[in-house]
Design a protein around this motif. Sequence first.
Motif, PDB file in Angstrom:
ATOM      1  N   ALA A 204       9.567  -2.858   2.677  1.00 43.13           N
ATOM      2  CA  ALA A 204       9.192  -2.351   1.789  1.00 43.13           C
ATOM      3  C   ALA A 204       8.043  -3.900   1.370  1.00 43.13           C
ATOM      4  O   ALA A 204       6.824  -3.796   0.917  1.00 43.13           O
ATOM      5  CB  ALA A 204      10.113  -2.380   0.171  1.00 43.13           C
ATOM      6  N   ARG A 205       8.643  -4.806   1.388  1.00 45.86           N
ATOM      7  CA  ARG A 205       7.414  -5.876   1.120  1.00 45.86           C
ATOM      8  C   ARG A 205       6.032  -6.006   2.775  1.00 45.86           C
ATOM      9  O   ARG A 205       5.210  -7.076   2.218  1.00 45.86           O
ATOM     10  CB  ARG A 205       8.123  -7.470   1.125  1.00 45.86           C
ATOM     11  CG  ARG A 205       8.720  -7.510   2.236  1.00 45.86           C
ATOM     12  CD  ARG A 205       9.727  -9.207   2.145  1.00 45.86           C
ATOM     13  NE  ARG A 205      10.701  -9.239   3.600  1.00 45.86           N
ATOM     14  CZ  ARG A 205       9.972 -10.173   4.832  1.00 45.86           C
ATOM     15  NH1 ARG A 205       8.440 -10.743   4.220  1.00 45.86           N
ATOM     16  NH2 ARG A 205      10.939 -10.780   5.350  1.00 45.86           N
ATOM     17  N   ARG A 206       5.952  -5.543   3.368  1.00 44.10           N
ATOM     18  CA  ARG A 206       4.642  -5.312   4.204  1.00 44.10           C
ATOM     19  C   ARG A 206       4.263  -4.476   4.085  1.00 44.10           C
ATOM     20  O   ARG A 206       4.353  -3.239   4.720  1.00 44.10           O
ATOM     21  CB  ARG A 206       5.714  -5.012   5.542  1.00 44.10           C
ATOM     22  CG  ARG A 206       6.457  -6.151   5.727  1.00 44.10           C
ATOM     23  CD  ARG A 206       5.749  -7.926   6.358  1.00 44.10           C
ATOM     24  NE  ARG A 206       4.862  -7.484   7.126  1.00 44.10           N
ATOM     25  CZ  ARG A 206       5.038  -8.320   8.179  1.00 44.10           C
ATOM     26  NH1 ARG A 206       5.586  -8.799   8.795  1.00 44.10           N
ATOM     27  NH2 ARG A 206       3.379  -8.171   8.705  1.00 44.10           N
ATOM     28  N   GLY A 207       3.026  -4.174   2.775  1.00 46.65           N
ATOM     29  CA  GLY A 207       2.236  -3.716   2.479  1.00 46.65           C
ATOM     30  C   GLY A 207       1.081  -3.753   3.471  1.00 46.65           C
ATOM     31  O   GLY A 207       0.510  -3.008   3.363  1.00 46.65           O
ATOM     32  N   ASP A 208       0.891  -4.782   4.625  1.00 46.42           N
ATOM     33  CA  ASP A 208       0.166  -5.204   4.922  1.00 46.42           C
ATOM     34  C   ASP A 208       0.423  -4.019   6.527  1.00 46.42           C
ATOM     35  O   ASP A 208      -0.257  -4.371   7.971  1.00 46.42           O
ATOM     36  CB  ASP A 208      -0.620  -6.394   5.835  1.00 46.42           C
ATOM     37  CG  ASP A 208       1.071  -6.630   6.289  1.00 46.42           C
ATOM     38  OD1 ASP A 208       2.538  -6.091   5.635  1.00 46.42           O
ATOM     39  OD2 ASP A 208       0.686  -7.403   6.709  1.00 46.42           O
TER      40      ASP A 208
ATOM     41  N   HIS B 116       1.379  -0.029   8.376  1.00 47.69           N
ATOM     42  CA  HIS B 116       1.494   1.014   8.694  1.00 47.69           C
ATOM     43  C   HIS B 116       2.322   1.624   9.136  1.00 47.69           C
ATOM     44  O   HIS B 116       2.852   1.779  10.325  1.00 47.69           O
ATOM     45  CB  HIS B 116       0.655   1.959   9.261  1.00 47.69           C
ATOM     46  CG  HIS B 116       0.765   3.855   9.324  1.00 47.69           C
ATOM     47  ND1 HIS B 116       0.471   3.853   7.809  1.00 47.69           N
ATOM     48  CD2 HIS B 116       1.089   4.876   9.929  1.00 47.69           C
ATOM     49  CE1 HIS B 116       0.356   5.755   7.873  1.00 47.69           C
ATOM     50  NE2 HIS B 116       1.195   5.711   9.192  1.00 47.69           N
TER      51      HIS B 116
ATOM     52  N   ASP C 299      11.024   3.396  -0.254  1.00 47.95           N
ATOM     53  CA  ASP C 299      10.709   2.149  -0.859  1.00 47.95           C
ATOM     54  C   ASP C 299       9.152   1.588  -0.617  1.00 47.95           C
ATOM     55  O   ASP C 299       9.738   0.438   0.074  1.00 47.95           O
ATOM     56  CB  ASP C 299      11.443   0.870  -1.733  1.00 47.95           C
ATOM     57  CG  ASP C 299      11.050   0.723  -2.573  1.00 47.95           C
ATOM     58  OD1 ASP C 299       9.785   0.813  -3.343  1.00 47.95           O
ATOM     59  OD2 ASP C 299      11.163  -0.925  -2.664  1.00 47.95           O
ATOM     60  N   LEU C 300       8.262   1.679   0.623  1.00 46.16           N
ATOM     61  CA  LEU C 300       7.329   1.821   1.392  1.00 46.16           C
ATOM     62  C   LEU C 300       5.905   1.502   0.479  1.00 46.16           C
ATOM     63  O   LEU C 300       5.773   3.286   0.298  1.00 46.16           O
ATOM     64  CB  LEU C 300       7.502   1.992   2.679  1.00 46.16           C
ATOM     65  CG  LEU C 300       9.066   1.808   3.607  1.00 46.16           C
ATOM     66  CD1 LEU C 300       9.090   2.439   4.527  1.00 46.16           C
ATOM     67  CD2 LEU C 300       9.176   0.477   3.565  1.00 46.16           C
ATOM     68  N   ILE C 301       5.272   1.211   1.070  1.00 49.09           N
ATOM     69  CA  ILE C 301       3.860   0.740   0.739  1.00 49.09           C
ATOM     70  C   ILE C 301       2.725   1.891   1.354  1.00 49.09           C
ATOM     71  O   ILE C 301       2.267   2.825   0.543  1.00 49.09           O
ATOM     72  CB  ILE C 301       3.620  -0.338   0.699  1.00 49.09           C
ATOM     73  CG1 ILE C 301       4.307  -1.023  -0.685  1.00 49.09           C
ATOM     74  CG2 ILE C 301       2.279  -0.436   0.021  1.00 49.09           C
ATOM     75  CD1 ILE C 301       3.249  -2.844  -0.149  1.00 49.09           C
ATOM     76  N   ASP C 302       2.797   1.889   2.322  1.00 47.83           N
ATOM     77  CA  ASP C 302       1.906   2.348   3.315  1.00 47.83           C
ATOM     78  C   ASP C 302       3.219   2.513   4.158  1.00 47.83           C
ATOM     79  O   ASP C 302       2.944   2.565   5.452  1.00 47.83           O
ATOM     80  CB  ASP C 302       1.563   1.535   3.741  1.00 47.83           C
ATOM     81  CG  ASP C 302      -0.132   2.188   4.541  1.00 47.83           C
ATOM     82  OD1 ASP C 302      -0.278   3.665   5.276  1.00 47.83           O
ATOM     83  OD2 ASP C 302      -0.867   1.530   5.802  1.00 47.83           O
TER      84      ASP C 302
END
Length: 250
Positions: free
Chosen positions: A144-148, A150, A164-167
């Motif tokens: 989840a902390r790797r918003g950079d 996909h 709980d993932l950003i991309d």
Amino acid sequence: MSDRPILILGGTAEAAKLAARLMAQGYRVISSLAGRTREPAKLEGEVRTGGFGGARGLIGYIARENVSLLIDATHPFATQISDNALVAAATTKVPFVRLERPAWHARPGDKWTSVSSLEETVSAIPTKSRVLLALGRQHIAPFARRGDVHFVVRMIDPPEVPLDLIDFELELSKPGSVEDETTFLTKKRLSHIVCRNSGGCASYTKIKAARDLGLPVIMIDRPHRPGTCTLPDIESVSHFVDETLGSLRT
């Protein structure tokens, strides 16, 4: 058939095939599943689903069911149930064997980065990558902390709670043939694969496809396991069972 069952801690394809093999050999078999898969494949023999309640619960179950032999045929990364099985076998003195498929080994053309933990895996992913996460849903949270990055998250069943993932995008499917996996990796424009060294044939097609496409694979090594009676295939386990319990067959 003897009233004393063989207990298989299962959930793997090998466990299902072993249950059928032992039933055909005249043994009573109980397969125990964790219950994570919503629609597991049909199994030969008796089936129970859900946890035992730790090593103590497994010990109690073995005693109540008068289990004749315990087989740990769980996933190579299912360390908790495997540890509980060792404790239960030692405590109850029932014969014990572990069926563990051999690990994969890198071949010419493979581009593997070997890591030993999820945290190390998270750090090994290059920024702006497009990554296939071929992991169970219980192993997704650290990413989840790797918003950079996909992520394409592939699962058999949809997650019970939102990831709980950003991309990311969610892919509900099982691994296919090498051709299917090649098409999938190409269509999704994936640059890396993250997976565990589970071994076996069913999941290897994506590794072969990655090799053919020249894609890097971040491979999570198997956890170190205590020395125990471990056999690599159904044939050798069935022979072990016959040598140990041959008198209990019909």
